[in-house]
Design a protein around this motif. Sequence first.
Motif, PDB file in Angstrom:
ATOM      1  N   SER A  56       1.483  -4.032   4.219  1.00 54.15           N
ATOM      2  CA  SER A  56       1.445  -1.958   5.164  1.00 54.15           C
ATOM      3  C   SER A  56       1.861  -1.362   6.147  1.00 54.15           C
ATOM      4  CB  SER A  56      -0.249  -2.312   5.333  1.00 54.15           C
ATOM      5  OG  SER A  56      -1.059  -2.773   5.835  1.00 54.15           O
TER       6      SER A  56
ATOM      7  N   GLU B 121       0.454   4.398   1.459  1.00 58.60           N
ATOM      8  CA  GLU B 121       0.287   5.363   2.554  1.00 58.60           C
ATOM      9  C   GLU B 121       1.191   5.648   3.065  1.00 58.60           C
ATOM     10  OE1 GLU B 121       1.085   1.326   4.748  1.00 58.60           O
ATOM     11  OE2 GLU B 121       0.161   1.905   3.060  1.00 58.60           O
TER      12      GLU B 121
ATOM     13  N   LYS C 132       6.414  -3.272   6.136  1.00 55.30           N
ATOM     14  CA  LYS C 132       6.051  -2.764   5.209  1.00 55.30           C
ATOM     15  C   LYS C 132       6.517  -4.336   4.691  1.00 55.30           C
ATOM     16  CE  LYS C 132       3.493   1.025   3.352  1.00 55.30           C
ATOM     17  NZ  LYS C 132       3.563   2.263   2.437  1.00 55.30           N
TER      18      LYS C 132
ATOM     19  N   THR D 216       1.125  -0.898   0.254  1.00 52.34           N
ATOM     20  CA  THR D 216      -0.160  -0.064  -0.252  1.00 52.34           C
ATOM     21  C   THR D 216       0.855   0.855   0.360  1.00 52.34           C
ATOM     22  OG1 THR D 216      -0.240  -0.112   1.950  1.00 52.34           O
ATOM     23  CG2 THR D 216      -2.381  -0.991   1.589  1.00 52.34           C
TER      24      THR D 216
END
Length: 415
Positions: A278, A166, A266, A164
């Motif tokens: 993540s 983020e 992650k 991901t």
Amino acid sequence: MSGSRLARAGWPASAVGLSFALLASAFAWSGSAVSGAMPQRARVAPWIVRVQRLVGDLPISVSVAEDGRLVDAHAGNVPRPPASDEKLLLSMALLDRFGARYRIPTTVEGPRPKDGLVGGNVWLVGHGDPELNDAALARLAGKMGASGIRSVRGSVIGVTNTFTRERSAPGWQPIALKFIALPTALTFDANSGPSGFVFDPERRAAARLTADLGALGVRVSGRARAGRAPAAAQDILATVRSAPLIDILRRQNRDSLNLDAEVLTKLLGAAIYGSPGSIAKGARTMQRWAQHHHVDVVAHDGSGLSHTDKISTNAIVQLLSAASREPWGPALRSTLPAAGQGTLAGRLLGLGVRAKTGTLLKQVSALSGWVWLRRPHRWAEFSILSRGLSKPQAVALENGIVSIISKHVPVAPSR
């Protein structure tokens, strides 16, 4: 009560001032039961008195362990933000999962070549190497050329969905984003450029590989770009691998590299909970690893940028003691700065120490690791966490406490 239950119940702050003999008879992390009644009159070791006088009523926690036993604890069960000492927990979980010599792959995937021609796009897939750079991509291009590939009828596409994307976690303050680039599975040149952080590292890596292939005479017909990997499995056309994990952790821990920490967080999450990796999955894995060692922590990230990460000094030294018994324990210790190195520049000179520093705004400071005991000639685990002191005051206290420990912790009795 067993050692594991004592760890969950927590040691009382009143343990400060108890002599080592009393503590050793009462608490053993090896799981032994309480061995007899407490002495009526326990003498307080002089070094404990010195630490206690130094600490006083300040908002600071101190825990020390030797030979797997708690030696001293001042507010040792108080949960506090560990700041970058969170990287210690991350490092332990990574080494336990992957081992010190693990090398993280970066691959080129696509249709199987026919007569030197790849009949479509190829995908450049990162798997969490935070140190991928120009030299690594040049090696990757060289492997493609050496395999007989002469032309790619398509583009090199940097894959964006292995992790991901983020760049935050619960408890991060807005200012945290000044201290970390975007943590991606395909990281390239620390996801930074001459003007600061970049947010298209996958495209940049694909463009670099395209140029490297061209320099070797391998023609790529399409323009480099970034995108999601195809659903259908592709052949692996070439692979390069990172430096050994222990070397990556050494650079991460000595210079407190936040990007490396969150990329590896992650990676850890993907290994346990599946793709995409993540920060949340990695933090959950760290919590689970700590719980396996009878320690409860609150983890939201791997870098320690979160103000809502929480752990006690008793918990840290218990985990460090557990790490000391693992085959990778000495390797972990080697990743931490020695006196005068990395984030310990100018500090603790003349002492045998391997320790991780930590700092957050709002007066959070940390120092945890190992200190060499001069008299018994072996390592002791320690942790110092504070909140509410100026950084110079916290550093002075940390340095003073470690100096006292190095000179005055007695030898633990044999079991």
